[in-house]
Design a protein around this motif. Structure first.
Motif, PDB file in Angstrom:
ATOM      1  N   SER A 179      37.385  -4.023 -43.248  1.00 60.82           N
ATOM      2  CA  SER A 179      36.304  -4.706 -42.529  1.00 60.82           C
ATOM      3  C   SER A 179      36.058  -4.085 -41.162  1.00 60.82           C
ATOM      4  O   SER A 179      34.919  -4.022 -40.700  1.00 60.82           O
ATOM      5  CB  SER A 179      36.631  -6.192 -42.376  1.00 60.82           C
ATOM      6  OG  SER A 179      36.704  -6.827 -43.639  1.00 60.82           O
ATOM      7  N   MET A 222      34.058  -0.937 -41.706  1.00 67.97           N
ATOM      8  CA  MET A 222      32.703  -1.299 -42.123  1.00 67.97           C
ATOM      9  C   MET A 222      31.873  -1.788 -40.944  1.00 67.97           C
ATOM     10  O   MET A 222      30.717  -1.372 -40.761  1.00 67.97           O
ATOM     11  CB  MET A 222      32.774  -2.386 -43.198  1.00 67.97           C
ATOM     12  CG  MET A 222      31.425  -2.904 -43.673  1.00 67.97           C
ATOM     13  SD  MET A 222      31.586  -4.049 -45.080  1.00 67.97           S
ATOM     14  CE  MET A 222      32.609  -5.341 -44.370  1.00 67.97           C
ATOM     15  N   ASN A 223      32.451  -2.641 -40.111  1.00 72.45           N
ATOM     16  CA  ASN A 223      31.703  -3.185 -38.975  1.00 72.45           C
ATOM     17  C   ASN A 223      31.433  -2.142 -37.908  1.00 72.45           C
ATOM     18  O   ASN A 223      30.363  -2.148 -37.293  1.00 72.45           O
ATOM     19  CB  ASN A 223      32.456  -4.378 -38.383  1.00 72.45           C
ATOM     20  CG  ASN A 223      32.195  -5.660 -39.139  1.00 72.45           C
ATOM     21  OD1 ASN A 223      31.233  -6.375 -38.877  1.00 72.45           O
ATOM     22  ND2 ASN A 223      33.047  -5.950 -40.099  1.00 72.45           N
ATOM     23  N   LEU A 271      28.524  -0.127 -39.124  1.00 69.99           N
ATOM     24  CA  LEU A 271      27.275  -0.868 -38.951  1.00 69.99           C
ATOM     25  C   LEU A 271      26.844  -0.879 -37.489  1.00 69.99           C
ATOM     26  O   LEU A 271      25.654  -0.756 -37.181  1.00 69.99           O
ATOM     27  CB  LEU A 271      27.454  -2.304 -39.457  1.00 69.99           C
ATOM     28  CG  LEU A 271      27.416  -2.486 -40.971  1.00 69.99           C
ATOM     29  CD1 LEU A 271      27.939  -3.864 -41.370  1.00 69.99           C
ATOM     30  CD2 LEU A 271      26.009  -2.277 -41.499  1.00 69.99           C
ATOM     31  N   TYR A 312      28.385  -6.395 -34.318  1.00 71.05           N
ATOM     32  CA  TYR A 312      29.206  -5.644 -35.271  1.00 71.05           C
ATOM     33  C   TYR A 312      30.366  -4.936 -34.570  1.00 71.05           C
ATOM     34  O   TYR A 312      31.458  -4.813 -35.130  1.00 71.05           O
ATOM     35  CB  TYR A 312      28.348  -4.629 -36.028  1.00 71.05           C
ATOM     36  CG  TYR A 312      27.537  -5.254 -37.137  1.00 71.05           C
ATOM     37  CD1 TYR A 312      28.145  -5.975 -38.147  1.00 71.05           C
ATOM     38  CD2 TYR A 312      26.151  -5.122 -37.174  1.00 71.05           C
ATOM     39  CE1 TYR A 312      27.405  -6.571 -39.162  1.00 71.05           C
ATOM     40  CE2 TYR A 312      25.401  -5.708 -38.186  1.00 71.05           C
ATOM     41  CZ  TYR A 312      26.030  -6.423 -39.175  1.00 71.05           C
ATOM     42  OH  TYR A 312      25.304  -7.004 -40.179  1.00 71.05           O
ATOM     43  N   ARG A 318      27.670 -11.004 -40.071  1.00 68.15           N
ATOM     44  CA  ARG A 318      27.751 -10.900 -41.526  1.00 68.15           C
ATOM     45  C   ARG A 318      27.356  -9.499 -41.941  1.00 68.15           C
ATOM     46  O   ARG A 318      26.253  -9.037 -41.617  1.00 68.15           O
ATOM     47  CB  ARG A 318      26.810 -11.921 -42.189  1.00 68.15           C
ATOM     48  CG  ARG A 318      26.905 -11.945 -43.716  1.00 68.15           C
ATOM     49  CD  ARG A 318      25.979 -13.006 -44.284  1.00 68.15           C
ATOM     50  NE  ARG A 318      24.589 -12.679 -44.070  1.00 68.15           N
ATOM     51  CZ  ARG A 318      23.863 -11.886 -44.870  1.00 68.15           C
ATOM     52  NH1 ARG A 318      24.412 -11.334 -45.936  1.00 68.15           N
ATOM     53  NH2 ARG A 318      22.599 -11.655 -44.597  1.00 68.15           N
ATOM     54  N   PRO A 319      28.218  -8.791 -42.686  1.00 74.54           N
ATOM     55  CA  PRO A 319      27.907  -7.412 -43.081  1.00 74.54           C
ATOM     56  C   PRO A 319      26.646  -7.326 -43.935  1.00 74.54           C
ATOM     57  O   PRO A 319      26.329  -8.254 -44.690  1.00 74.54           O
ATOM     58  CB  PRO A 319      29.146  -6.986 -43.886  1.00 74.54           C
ATOM     59  CG  PRO A 319      30.223  -7.905 -43.446  1.00 74.54           C
ATOM     60  CD  PRO A 319      29.553  -9.202 -43.126  1.00 74.54           C
ATOM     61  N   GLU A 320      25.925  -6.216 -43.798  1.00 74.26           N
ATOM     62  CA  GLU A 320      24.753  -5.982 -44.642  1.00 74.26           C
ATOM     63  C   GLU A 320      25.214  -5.774 -46.085  1.00 74.26           C
ATOM     64  O   GLU A 320      26.310  -5.255 -46.334  1.00 74.26           O
ATOM     65  CB  GLU A 320      23.991  -4.746 -44.159  1.00 74.26           C
ATOM     66  CG  GLU A 320      23.531  -4.817 -42.710  1.00 74.26           C
ATOM     67  CD  GLU A 320      22.437  -5.846 -42.490  1.00 74.26           C
ATOM     68  OE1 GLU A 320      21.907  -6.382 -43.479  1.00 74.26           O
ATOM     69  OE2 GLU A 320      22.116  -6.122 -41.326  1.00 74.26           O
ATOM     70  N   SER A 347      26.223  -2.241 -47.083  1.00 71.86           N
ATOM     71  CA  SER A 347      27.498  -1.811 -46.511  1.00 71.86           C
ATOM     72  C   SER A 347      28.663  -2.511 -47.207  1.00 71.86           C
ATOM     73  O   SER A 347      29.704  -1.897 -47.471  1.00 71.86           O
ATOM     74  CB  SER A 347      27.519  -2.131 -45.010  1.00 71.86           C
ATOM     75  OG  SER A 347      28.723  -1.709 -44.424  1.00 71.86           O
ATOM     76  N   TYR A 348      28.481  -3.788 -47.503  1.00 74.33           N
ATOM     77  CA  TYR A 348      29.542  -4.551 -48.182  1.00 74.33           C
ATOM     78  C   TYR A 348      29.848  -3.952 -49.552  1.00 74.33           C
ATOM     79  O   TYR A 348      31.017  -3.800 -49.928  1.00 74.33           O
ATOM     80  CB  TYR A 348      29.113  -6.006 -48.330  1.00 74.33           C
ATOM     81  CG  TYR A 348      30.183  -6.893 -48.920  1.00 74.33           C
ATOM     82  CD1 TYR A 348      31.187  -7.431 -48.111  1.00 74.33           C
ATOM     83  CD2 TYR A 348      30.194  -7.189 -50.286  1.00 74.33           C
ATOM     84  CE1 TYR A 348      32.177  -8.246 -48.652  1.00 74.33           C
ATOM     85  CE2 TYR A 348      31.175  -7.993 -50.834  1.00 74.33           C
ATOM     86  CZ  TYR A 348      32.165  -8.510 -50.005  1.00 74.33           C
ATOM     87  OH  TYR A 348      33.156  -9.301 -50.551  1.00 74.33           O
TER      88      TYR A 348
END
Length: 220
Positions: free
Chosen positions: A39, A42-43, A46, A125, A175-177, A180-181
Motif C-alpha cells: 500500500s 501504491m500510494n 499515486l 496519497y 482511497r486508491p484509484e 492502481s489497486y
C-alpha cells in the motif's frame, strides 16, 4: 509429581494450542506487514502521478491564459501583411483566433477547479503512503522484539487490534484509484522488488560501515 505435571495431556494440549495461536497471530502480522509495504508503494506512486499531472495542467493553463489574452488587433493585421490574401485571411484568422481564445478561456477556468483537486490528491496519497510505511515499521519492530515463548496471545491480539485501528485511519485518508489497486494486487512483484532493493541497500551500507570501522581501528 513434577514429572506427572509435565506429561499431563491437558497441559500438553494447552501449550500446543497456545503456541499454535501465537503462530497464527504472527502469520496475520506478517501478512499485514506485506500489505502495508504494498500500500505504501501504491500510494507513493499515486502521489507522484498526481503531482506530475498537476505540473502539466499548470503549464498548459499558463499557455492557455496567454492565448486567451492575445490581442486580435495585432495578430490579424500581421497575418494579412505576411500572406497578402486580404479579407479572406482576416476572417479565417479571426475565426481561428476566437476559437482558440474561447478554448483557452474554457481550459483556464477548468484548470482553476482541477488544480486544487490534484494538489489535494497529491498530498493525501503522500500522507497515506507515509502512514502505511510507519505501520509497516511498527509491525516489523513488534515482530523483531517479540518471541513465541515470552509474548502472550493477548499481547499479539492487542497489537493486531491496534494495527487494525491504524489501518482504518490510513484508509480514510485516501482511497486508491481502481487502476492502481488492480495493478498492485494482481501480483506481488512490486513488493518483492522493493524488498530485494532494500536488502541490497542494507547489505551495501553494512559492508561500507564495516570498512570504515576497520579503517578507524587501523588509524587509531
Amino acid at each position: 509429581m513434577a514429572d506427572s505435571d509435565n506429561t499431563d495431556p491437558e497441559e500438553i494440549q494447552y501449550k500446543q494450542d497456545d503456541k499454535t495461536a501465537k503462530k497464527r497471530c504472527i502469520r496475520i502480522l506478517k501478512e499485514m506487514e506485506f500489505r502495508c509495504m504494498n500500500s505504501a508503494i501504491m500510494n507513493y506512486e499515486l502521489s507522484s502521478h498526481y503531482d506530475n499531472l498537476q505540473f502539466r495542467v499548470s503549464v498548459v493553463s499558463s499557455i492557455a491564459a496567454g492565448i486567451a489574452t492575445l490581442p486580435a488587433a495585432k495578430v490579424i493585421p500581421a497575418a494579412q501583411a505576411m500572406t497578402g490574401l486580404g479579407s479572406k485571411v482576416t476572417k479565417l484568422g479571426m475565426v481561428a483566433l476566437l476559437g482558440a481564445s474561447a478554448a483557452a478561456v474554457a481550459y483556464s477556468q477548468a484548470a482553476e477547479y482541477l488544480l486544487p483537486s490534484l494538489k489535494r490528491k497529491t498530498t493525501d496519497y503522500n500522507k497515506a503512503g507515509a502512514g502505511w510505511q510507519r505501520l509497516e515499521l511498527n509491525i516489523r519492530g513488534f515482530l523483531a522484539s517479540s518471541t513465541v515463548d515470552q509474548t502472550t496471545v493477548n499481547e499479539y491480539r492487542s497489537f493486531i487490534e491496534h494495527c487494525g485501528e491504524k489501518r482504518e485511519e490510513i484508509c480514510n485518508i485516501a482511497r486508491p484509484e481502481e487502476w492502481s489497486y488492480k495493478k498492485y494486487n494482481a501480483t506481488c512483484s512490486h513488493v518483492i522488488e522493493r524488498y530485494k532493493k532494500r536488502n541490497q541497500w542494507h547489505m551495501e551500507f553494512r559492508r561500507q560501515q564495516k570498512e570504515v570501522e576497520e579503517e578507524m581501528k587501523k588509524t587509531g
